[in-house]
Scaffold this motif. Structure first.
Motif, PDB file in Angstrom:
ATOM      1  N   LEU A   1       0.837  -1.196   0.000  1.00 14.23           N
ATOM      2  CA  LEU A   1       0.000   0.000   0.000  1.00 14.23           C
ATOM      3  C   LEU A   1       0.873   1.246   0.000  1.00 14.23           C
ATOM      4  CD1 LEU A   1      -2.605  -1.061   2.737  1.00 14.23           C
ATOM      5  CD2 LEU A   1      -2.854  -1.240   0.250  1.00 14.23           C
ATOM      6  N   GLY A   2       0.291   2.342  -0.460  1.00 14.57           N
ATOM      7  CA  GLY A   2       0.968   3.626  -0.417  1.00 14.57           C
ATOM      8  C   GLY A   2       0.948   4.217   0.981  1.00 14.57           C
ATOM      9  N   PRO A   3       1.679   5.323   1.203  1.00  7.15           N
ATOM     10  CA  PRO A   3       1.788   5.899   2.547  1.00  7.15           C
ATOM     11  C   PRO A   3       0.439   6.254   3.169  1.00  7.15           C
ATOM     12  CG  PRO A   3       3.408   6.873   1.073  1.00  7.15           C
ATOM     13  CD  PRO A   3       2.509   6.038   0.216  1.00  7.15           C
ATOM     14  N   LEU A   4      -0.486   6.829   2.408  1.00  5.03           N
ATOM     15  CA  LEU A   4      -1.775   7.229   2.960  1.00  5.03           C
ATOM     16  C   LEU A   4      -2.691   6.034   3.180  1.00  5.03           C
ATOM     17  CD1 LEU A   4      -2.491  10.534   0.957  1.00  5.03           C
ATOM     18  CD2 LEU A   4      -1.569  10.261   3.275  1.00  5.03           C
ATOM     19  N   ALA A   5      -2.763   5.140   2.201  1.00  8.48           N
ATOM     20  CA  ALA A   5      -3.636   3.969   2.327  1.00  8.48           C
ATOM     21  C   ALA A   5      -3.176   3.037   3.435  1.00  8.48           C
ATOM     22  CB  ALA A   5      -3.693   3.217   0.997  1.00  8.48           C
ATOM     23  N   ALA A   6      -1.887   3.077   3.738  1.00  8.49           N
ATOM     24  CA  ALA A   6      -1.356   2.171   4.768  1.00  8.49           C
ATOM     25  C   ALA A   6      -1.770   2.592   6.175  1.00  8.49           C
ATOM     26  CB  ALA A   6       0.173   2.123   4.674  1.00  8.49           C
ATOM     27  N   VAL A   7      -2.140   3.869   6.377  1.00  6.56           N
ATOM     28  CA  VAL A   7      -2.497   4.350   7.722  1.00  6.56           C
ATOM     29  C   VAL A   7      -3.758   3.681   8.246  1.00  6.56           C
ATOM     30  CG1 VAL A   7      -3.141   6.354   9.103  1.00  6.56           C
ATOM     31  CG2 VAL A   7      -1.290   6.540   7.446  1.00  6.56           C
ATOM     32  N   PRO A   8      -4.917   3.776   7.541  1.00  6.94           N
ATOM     33  CA  PRO A   8      -6.102   3.096   8.066  1.00  6.94           C
ATOM     34  C   PRO A   8      -5.942   1.582   8.123  1.00  6.94           C
ATOM     35  CG  PRO A   8      -6.519   3.937   5.853  1.00  6.94           C
ATOM     36  CD  PRO A   8      -5.224   4.514   6.307  1.00  6.94           C
ATOM     37  N   ALA A   9      -5.170   1.020   7.190  1.00  4.20           N
ATOM     38  CA  ALA A   9      -4.936  -0.424   7.211  1.00  4.20           C
ATOM     39  C   ALA A   9      -4.167  -0.818   8.459  1.00  4.20           C
ATOM     40  CB  ALA A   9      -4.180  -0.854   5.951  1.00  4.20           C
ATOM     41  N   ALA A  10      -3.176  -0.013   8.850  1.00  5.14           N
ATOM     42  CA  ALA A  10      -2.379  -0.308  10.049  1.00  5.14           C
ATOM     43  C   ALA A  10      -3.215  -0.164  11.315  1.00  5.14           C
ATOM     44  CB  ALA A  10      -1.172   0.625  10.104  1.00  5.14           C
ATOM     45  N   VAL A  11      -4.054   0.877  11.363  1.00  5.57           N
ATOM     46  CA  VAL A  11      -4.937   1.056  12.525  1.00  5.57           C
ATOM     47  C   VAL A  11      -5.902  -0.116  12.644  1.00  5.57           C
ATOM     48  CG1 VAL A  11      -6.747   2.498  13.527  1.00  5.57           C
ATOM     49  CG2 VAL A  11      -4.746   3.570  12.480  1.00  5.57           C
ATOM     50  N   ALA A  12      -6.495  -0.514  11.518  1.00 11.06           N
ATOM     51  CA  ALA A  12      -7.444  -1.631  11.526  1.00 11.06           C
ATOM     52  C   ALA A  12      -6.768  -2.929  11.949  1.00 11.06           C
ATOM     53  CB  ALA A  12      -8.072  -1.781  10.137  1.00 11.06           C
ATOM     54  N   LYS A  13      -5.547  -3.147  11.478  1.00 12.40           N
ATOM     55  CA  LYS A  13      -4.823  -4.369  11.817  1.00 12.40           C
ATOM     56  C   LYS A  13      -4.509  -4.396  13.312  1.00 12.40           C
ATOM     57  CE  LYS A  13      -2.458  -8.122  10.702  1.00 12.40           C
ATOM     58  NZ  LYS A  13      -3.104  -9.326  10.135  1.00 12.40           N
ATOM     59  N   THR A  14      -4.067  -3.260  13.861  1.00  7.98           N
ATOM     60  CA  THR A  14      -3.765  -3.196  15.289  1.00  7.98           C
ATOM     61  C   THR A  14      -5.018  -3.447  16.115  1.00  7.98           C
ATOM     62  OG1 THR A  14      -1.983  -1.605  14.869  1.00  7.98           O
ATOM     63  CG2 THR A  14      -2.821  -1.737  17.126  1.00  7.98           C
ATOM     64  N   TRP A  15      -6.131  -2.867  15.712  1.00  3.97           N
ATOM     65  CA  TRP A  15      -7.392  -3.085  16.425  1.00  3.97           C
ATOM     66  C   TRP A  15      -7.806  -4.554  16.358  1.00  3.97           C
ATOM     67  CZ3 TRP A  15     -10.592  -1.371  19.937  1.00  3.97           C
ATOM     68  CH2 TRP A  15     -11.870  -1.914  20.007  1.00  3.97           C
ATOM     69  N   GLU A  16      -7.688  -5.159  15.166  1.00  4.84           N
ATOM     70  CA  GLU A  16      -8.080  -6.553  14.984  1.00  4.84           C
ATOM     71  C   GLU A  16      -7.260  -7.476  15.885  1.00  4.84           C
ATOM     72  OE1 GLU A  16      -8.302  -9.882  11.371  1.00  4.84           O
ATOM     73  OE2 GLU A  16      -7.043  -8.103  11.168  1.00  4.84           O
ATOM     74  N   VAL A  17      -5.941  -7.286  15.875  1.00  2.79           N
ATOM     75  CA  VAL A  17      -5.068  -8.141  16.687  1.00  2.79           C
ATOM     76  C   VAL A  17      -5.324  -7.912  18.173  1.00  2.79           C
ATOM     77  CG1 VAL A  17      -2.666  -8.648  17.268  1.00  2.79           C
ATOM     78  CG2 VAL A  17      -3.309  -8.286  14.884  1.00  2.79           C
ATOM     79  N   SER A  18      -5.528  -6.658  18.573  1.00  2.00           N
ATOM     80  CA  SER A  18      -5.780  -6.341  19.984  1.00  2.00           C
ATOM     81  C   SER A  18      -7.078  -6.992  20.458  1.00  2.00           C
ATOM     82  CB  SER A  18      -5.858  -4.824  20.184  1.00  2.00           C
ATOM     83  OG  SER A  18      -4.675  -4.191  19.767  1.00  2.00           O
ATOM     84  N   ALA A  19      -8.142  -6.820  19.683  1.00  2.98           N
ATOM     85  CA  ALA A  19      -9.444  -7.380  20.065  1.00  2.98           C
ATOM     86  C   ALA A  19      -9.383  -8.900  20.139  1.00  2.98           C
ATOM     87  CB  ALA A  19     -10.519  -6.929  19.070  1.00  2.98           C
TER      88      ALA A  19
END
Length: 453
Positions: free
Chosen positions: A322-340
């Motif tokens: 992913l590009g720099p901007l698209a990677a931001v929401p993807a990273a937040v979503a991934k962190t939330w998914e793993v945390s939950a």
């Protein structure tokens, strides 16, 4: 031995970095809140190396035991404090300020995980396509009509990029115990929907995929000997690294799984392997060893690591970048998914629905650190993100001696207007120490069992 030469340094780097990040959260917020910091230490025990800040007077230490760290703040409960310094003591701060200082450690671990996943998505997440192999006839996958070579492209309209996405998605849905709707692409290219009922599957990830009957698809490829175990059936028969196994007793072997199943079904038997070596075809008789399997039954053992030519798996590889901007929401979503998912699995361990064997300790973490470091930067950074999330979640558990226990104490103090009695706090600390010791013992016990196989 060579594995540990990679694992130990990788483990020290990983734990040192993550502890430094965690403690820096406490350190940074404490100083912004006007609390006097005395020491910032990576590791416990005696100082190995360090220095003292000229202007701040803060001691910066690297300590002998690299399994944690701490930030020592001025506190009247730990020793006498000069009258002029009392306003800067931690214990004199409002509960809300103490809560902010304590919560900053896990909070920065979450931020680190987001940054790490962002970098991983920028580099490109390598994986294998979520294609499934042939499922056993009595499995849920077979009953639902899934076939070998099917690629699962979505779970309940959520896009699946690789096998890891598929695994995490099904573990999450398995905890819910609901039916899921899979979008499946066949090897002909058409897409169909398949319903999969997860209401009666075990919540434990170790058992979930066995019950479902799902495993990665193995493209047709001649299995080969990747390594030979010393003093094994393979070494005694003269098999060599790089030998391609074409057949067993005349039966063609077109996948590593087919070879493994054929070997395991012949404990103690003498079989003839047809192999290709340096362009020549050889027939090599092998007397297989007989060992006890996980289910107590005897199974055959060749004593060799089985692999395939890497070119055979090229069509199974996939990369998500992913590009720099698209990677931001993807990273937040991934962190939330793993945390939950981490929180839910911990909760199911408490209720007994998920096995305590899933708890890993330093030995297993070191093993994973070495494996991911040997694969490359993307894998190692992804491992750091995962451990950072685990460290944050663990520290937020409401257990005295952990950050979560302190947050509980300060929240109660804020609500009732005065702290809990010293006797209650001491009793809580003792209970917390016992709980933490039991958890560490369990983790080491699981690690040792894994080492022993």
């Amino acid at each position: 031995m060579s594995d540990w030469l990679m694992s130990v340094p990788a483990f020290i780097v990983a734990i040192g970095l993550l502890v430094a990040v965690h403690e820096y959260g406490h350190f940074w917020v404490a100083r912004r809140m006007g609390v006097k910091v005395l020491r910032y230490s990576i590791g416990f025990g005696n100082r190995v190396w360090g220095f003292t800040g000229r202007r701040s007077g803060i001691e910066y230490w690297l300590s002998a035991i690299p399994l944690g760290g701490y930030v020592k703040m001025l506190d009247e409960r730990e020793g006498p404090v000069a009258e002029a310094d009392k306003p800067y003591a931690f214990n004199r701060q409002h509960p809300a300020r103490r809560i902010a200082i304590v919560a900053a450690g896990p909070g920065v671990n979450f931020l680190f995980a987001i940054a790490a996943y962002w970098l991983v998505f920028m580099i490109g997440v390598a994986g294998i396509k979520p294609m499934i192999g042939a499922a056993p006839a009595d499995s849920l996958a077979a009953q639902a009509g899934l076939r070998a070579g099917d690629e699962i492209v979505a779970i309940d309209d959520r896009r699946i990029e690789n096998w890891e996405d598929l695994r995490l998605g099904l573990i999450e849905r398995g905890l819910d115990g609901d039916a899921v709707d899979l979008q499946v692409r066949t090897d002909e290219g058409s897409v169909r929907r398949v319903g999969l009922d997860l209401s009666n599957v075990p919540a434990d990830p170790e058992q979930l995929f066995d019950r479902l009957g799902l495993m990665p698809y193995q493209p047709p490829a001649t299995p080969l000997i990747a390594d030979v175990v010393a003093d094994s059936a393979a070494s005694r028969a003269g098999l060599q690294k790089g030998d391609q196994i074409q057949a067993v007793d005349g039966d063609a072997m077109d996948t590593p799984q087919a070879l493994v199943e054929r070997i395991q079904s012949s404990p103690g038997e003498r079989v003839q392997l047809t192999v290709t070596r340096d362009g020549q075809t050889l027939d090599i008789p092998v007397t297989l060893a007989s060992v006890q399997g996980d289910d107590g039954a005897e199974e055959g053992r060749l004593g060799a690591q089985i692999g395939v030519d890497a070119a055979a798996w090229q069509s199974m590889r996939t990369t998500r970048q992913l590009g720099p901007l698209a990677a931001v929401p993807a990273a937040v979503a991934k962190t939330w998914e793993v945390s939950a998912l981490t929180v839910r699995l911990m909760a199911r361990m408490v209720t007994g629905e998920v096995s305590l064997r899933n708890v890993s300790g330093p030995i297993q973490i070191a093993n994973y650190a070495g494996q991911t470091a040997s694969i490359g930067l993307e894998a190692f950074v992804g491992f750091l993100a995962l451990v950072s999330v685990s460290l944050a979640v663990l520290n937020l558990l409401p257990i005295p001696v952990l950050d979560g226990g302190h947050l509980l104490y300060y929240s109660i103090e804020w609500i009732r207007g005065r702290p809990l009695s010293e006797a209650v706090q001491v009793a809580g600390q003792q209970v917390g120490m016992v709980a933490l010791l039991m958890l560490m013992t369990l983790a080491f016990y699981n690690d040792i069992l894994r080492l022993l196989g």
